[in-house]
Each structure stands twice: as C-alpha cells, then as structure tokens.
Motif scaffolding. Structure first.
Motif, short mmCIF file in Angstrom:
data_model
loop_
_atom_site.label_atom_id
_atom_site.label_comp_id
_atom_site.label_asym_id
_atom_site.label_seq_id
_atom_site.Cartn_x
_atom_site.Cartn_y
_atom_site.Cartn_z
N UNK A 104 0.83 -1.21 0.00
CA UNK A 104 0.00 0.00 0.00
C UNK A 104 0.86 1.26 0.00
N UNK A 105 1.96 1.22 0.74
CA UNK A 105 2.79 2.43 0.88
C UNK A 105 3.58 2.77 -0.39
N UNK A 106 4.21 1.76 -0.99
CA UNK A 106 5.07 2.04 -2.15
C UNK A 106 4.26 2.56 -3.35
N UNK A 302 0.27 0.77 -9.60
CA UNK A 302 -0.30 -0.57 -9.68
C UNK A 302 0.66 -1.58 -10.27
N UNK A 303 1.35 -1.21 -11.34
CA UNK A 303 2.17 -2.19 -12.06
C UNK A 303 3.61 -2.30 -11.56
N UNK A 304 4.13 -1.23 -10.96
CA UNK A 304 5.52 -1.27 -10.45
C UNK A 304 5.55 -1.17 -8.92
N UNK A 305 4.76 -0.22 -8.39
CA UNK A 305 4.75 0.00 -6.95
C UNK A 305 4.33 -1.23 -6.16
N UNK A 306 3.29 -1.92 -6.63
CA UNK A 306 2.83 -3.13 -5.92
C UNK A 306 3.91 -4.21 -5.94
N UNK A 307 4.54 -4.39 -7.09
CA UNK A 307 5.60 -5.40 -7.22
C UNK A 307 6.73 -5.11 -6.24
N UNK A 308 7.19 -3.87 -6.23
CA UNK A 308 8.30 -3.50 -5.34
C UNK A 308 7.88 -3.57 -3.88
N UNK A 309 6.68 -3.07 -3.58
CA UNK A 309 6.21 -3.02 -2.19
C UNK A 309 6.02 -4.38 -1.58
N UNK A 333 7.77 -17.08 -8.38
CA UNK A 333 6.32 -17.18 -8.14
C UNK A 333 5.84 -16.04 -7.25
N UNK A 334 6.64 -15.68 -6.25
CA UNK A 334 6.26 -14.56 -5.39
C UNK A 334 6.23 -13.24 -6.17
N UNK A 335 7.11 -13.13 -7.17
CA UNK A 335 7.08 -11.94 -8.03
C UNK A 335 5.77 -11.90 -8.81
N UNK A 336 5.33 -13.08 -9.29
CA UNK A 336 4.05 -13.15 -9.99
C UNK A 336 2.88 -12.78 -9.10
N UNK A 337 2.89 -13.29 -7.85
CA UNK A 337 1.84 -12.96 -6.89
C UNK A 337 1.85 -11.46 -6.59
N UNK A 338 3.05 -10.90 -6.44
CA UNK A 338 3.17 -9.47 -6.15
C UNK A 338 2.59 -8.62 -7.27
N UNK A 339 2.82 -9.04 -8.52
CA UNK A 339 2.25 -8.32 -9.66
C UNK A 339 0.73 -8.44 -9.67
N UNK A 340 0.22 -9.63 -9.37
CA UNK A 340 -1.24 -9.82 -9.33
C UNK A 340 -1.90 -8.87 -8.34
N UNK A 341 -1.20 -8.54 -7.28
CA UNK A 341 -1.74 -7.61 -6.28
C UNK A 341 -1.98 -6.22 -6.88
N UNK A 342 -1.38 -5.95 -8.04
CA UNK A 342 -1.57 -4.67 -8.69
C UNK A 342 -2.86 -4.55 -9.46
N UNK A 343 -3.66 -5.63 -9.51
CA UNK A 343 -4.98 -5.51 -10.11
C UNK A 343 -5.90 -4.95 -9.03
#
Length: 394
Positions: A104-106, A302-309, A333-343
């Motif tokens: 949420x923060x990043x 959504x597409x970068x901040x969620x992944x990094x955060x 796989x965790x990178x994929x999950x992190x990206x999904x969080x950006x939806x």
C-alpha cells in the motif's frame, strides 16, 4: 486443438469456480460500461446513473448503499480469519500483513511522486494502493494446482489485510466535514450492537436494524456510510452462544450471514458497481493522455509499486529471518503474486470516486486503473504460468 480453442476450453472449465466467475463478471461489466460510454447510448448511460431516486442519484445509491453490503462481506471475512483463520495468530499474519503494508505504501509513493506539484491530484494517492481480491484469486484458480496452496493462503491473507488498510484510509482521509452529534449517535449504536453481541443474540434481525440506523447516521456524520458494513460485521457473533435453543440454527451468525451475502455481493453488487463506475469517454485520448500525472501515477503505482512493495517487503523479512518463504514457493512465483496484487479494480475505482469531484480527473484515474490493472494482471498470470511446476529454490 488450436491455442484459442485450448484457452476457451480452460475458461469454460473454470466458469463454475466462484472466484474466477466473479472476477470475469466484473471485467465484463466494466467493459460493457466503457463500450456504452463510448457509443451512441453514452448520454443515456450517464443520464441513468445521474437520475434522482429519492434523496440520491442512482450512482450514489450504488456507491453509498449497495457497497455497504460489499464492506459488510469484507468485514465478516476479516473477523472470521481473525478469530479462527489465517489471521488468528501473530506468526501467521506477519508476512502477509507486512507485505500488504508495503504493497500500500510504495504505490502511494509512486503516485505522489508523479503528482507532487498538484495538491488536488494528490488526493488520489490511495487509488493504486488497493488489491482486487476477486480477480487475483480468480487468476490463481485458472492456474489450478500449479501454484502452491501456500501462495494462495498468502495472497488471501494479504488481500484481507489490504482491505483493512483500505477501510482505514477511507475512514481517515475520504470523509466530509464531521458532525459531532451524529458521531455521538454512531458511537451509541456501535455500543448497542456490542451489547446485543454480548447477550448472545443469534438472530440476525437486530443487527440488520441497528446496521441500517448506523448507515443513516454515518451518512449524516461526514464519515463514509459504507463503513457501517464493517462496524456491523465486527459485532456479529463468530460462534453460537451457549443459550442457543435446540430450535436455533447450528451455524454461527457470522457463517450464516457470510453465506447469505457471498453470491449476491460477488455476482450482483460488485458487477453493478463496476458497471456504474468504470464507464468513461475515450474520445480525444492520445499518447499524451497516458502521460498525464494522474494516469501515470496510477499505472506506475499498480504495475511497479505493488511489485516492489510486496516483493521487497517479503525479501526483507525472509532474509532477516523474521519470517519464512511460503512452503514450496519460489521467488519468481512470489514476483508473480506481487504483480497480481496490482490488479486494483473495485477498490481503486471506489477510492477514485471519493478522491475526485472533477469528472476529468476521475476519467484520468479510471484510465490509469484500467491500464495498470491489465499490465499487473497479465504480467502476474504470465509469470506464474511460465514458472509453475519448477523446483522451489529458497
């Protein structure tokens, strides 16, 4: 069989899956709204949403009324998981909880960077912070057993905590001017709901009646009325009380209410909300429109901040030995999950409506939500599909 045929077959097999079907229906509703908003029916579409229905417009009834039931459903899930689920212990919620906070923060920082010179645009800082749990879990359902169950548990817990954060943000930053007398009544009604819970009332009717009154006074108080759903949910008993008679239901009030709400919220309320709020005009949109600070901030968040955060927080906790990587999961796989969080579709649209009164600013935010969510969703799915089944490497 052709590639298109295999994709179609996969989709048809997954239609009975509630998570996937709910996410698919939301996307269809949103796309229909965009099509109508850019067709010869656009004037009728916007006029219907703005039509008066008693004291409010149709869109206000959807956003302030129906969405209270959406938040009630979220609140029930939060309470259930906190009492005897994935959030019931400090150890179980540390990793997804910290990842949710980072996630949420990043994105908010990314958004604020692009809009740092515009105080009005900065009101939308929370738009890219939200995760659409229905879509994220729907994508995982498409992948089936290829994704470790531990990652599904991680994503579910993260999304629930993300919802808690979104609720707090809405309560603190997106209300109107506060009315102290009405807030006092809100406090009294919450206390009364707690007393009803304390006395072991298993009947849902008193909670519903007090919840309706709570919605009215929250609306008058300046806080957003949808918070009534969360406050009511937290007072619903998670277990049957000892005084329950033999004629009483054998299922707890929380489980009963969650069962009643699951289908109408997922398949009626959320798609209606998407249909009412996703529509915006594409007329005049050029490459320059994608470079608008609001649009850029939302897309990047959504597409970068969620992944990094999300991924960055997990990296810090795992390498500092404060938490363990989910069982059988890989970093990719965790990178994929992190990206999904950006939806972040549903909650992001909701916050955009609260943040901006200017229709142009809302449209820029909607364009950013659409593009950012598509990038995050497609990217997350692509990564998870390409690495599924590989040997975990910690």
């Amino acid at each position: 069989m052709s590639v298109n045929g295999r994709i179609t077959t996969c989709l048809l097999r997954r239609l009975p899956d509630n998570e996937f079907s709910a996410g698919l229906l939301l996307i269809v509703a949103a796309l229909l709204a965009i099509l109508l908003a850019n067709s010869r029916f656009a004037a009728s579409y916007f006029a219907a949403l703005g039509a008066s229905l008693g004291p409010f417009s149709v869109q206000q009834w959807i956003n302030d009324g129906l969405m209270a039931l959406f938040f009630l459903r979220i609140g029930l899930e939060i309470k259930r998981e906190g009492v005897h689920g994935q959030l019931s212990s400090w150890r179980s919620c540390l990793l997804p909880g910290a990842a949710a906070v980072g996630g949420m923060l990043v994105p908010a920082v990314f958004y604020a960077f692009f809009n740092r010179d515009d105080a009005e645009a900065l009101r939308g800082w929370a738009i890219p912070s939200a995760t659409d749990v229905a879509f994220a879990l729907g994508v995982l359902s498409l992948l089936g057993p290829r994704v470790p169950s531990s990652l599904k548990v991680f994503l579910t817990a993260l999304a629930i905590i993300d919802d808690v954060g979104a609720i707090i943000v809405i309560a603190l930053f997106y209300g109107g001017s506060l009315s102290v007398p009405d807030l006092a009544v809100v406090g009294f009604l919450v206390a009364l709901l707690s007393v009803v819970n304390r006395y072991g009332v298993n009947n849902l009717a008193p909670y519903a009646l007090l919840g309706l009154l709570l919605w009215v006074f929250l609306l008058r108080s300046g806080l957003h009325p949808t918070l009534s759903g969360v406050l009511v949910a937290l007072t619903i008993p998670a277990q049957l009380r000892p005084n329950a008679s033999k004629a009483s239901p054998s299922v707890s009030p929380l489980d009963r209410l969650e069962h009643y709400l699951r289908t109408p919220v997922a398949f009626i309320i959320v798609p209606i909300f998407g249909f009412a709020n996703a529509g915006f005009s594409l007329a005049g949109i050029s490459a320059a429109a994608f470079m608008e600070p609001i649009t850029l901030g939302v897309v990047a968040g959504l597409s970068i901040g969620k992944l990094i955060g999300v991924l960055g927080t997990v990296l810090l906790l795992v390498h500092s030995k404060a938490a363990d990587l989910p069982d059988d999961a890989t970093w990719i796989q965790l990178a994929g999950i992190s990206l999904l969080c950006g939806f972040g579709f549903t909650m992001s649209l909701f916050i955009a409506q609260l943040a901006f009164n200017d229709p142009e600013m809302q449209d820029r935010a909607k364009l950013g939500i659409l593009v950012g969510s598509l990038i995050a969703g497609a990217g997350g799915y692509g990564i998870l599909r390409s690495v599924s089944g590989r040997t975990p490497s910690k």
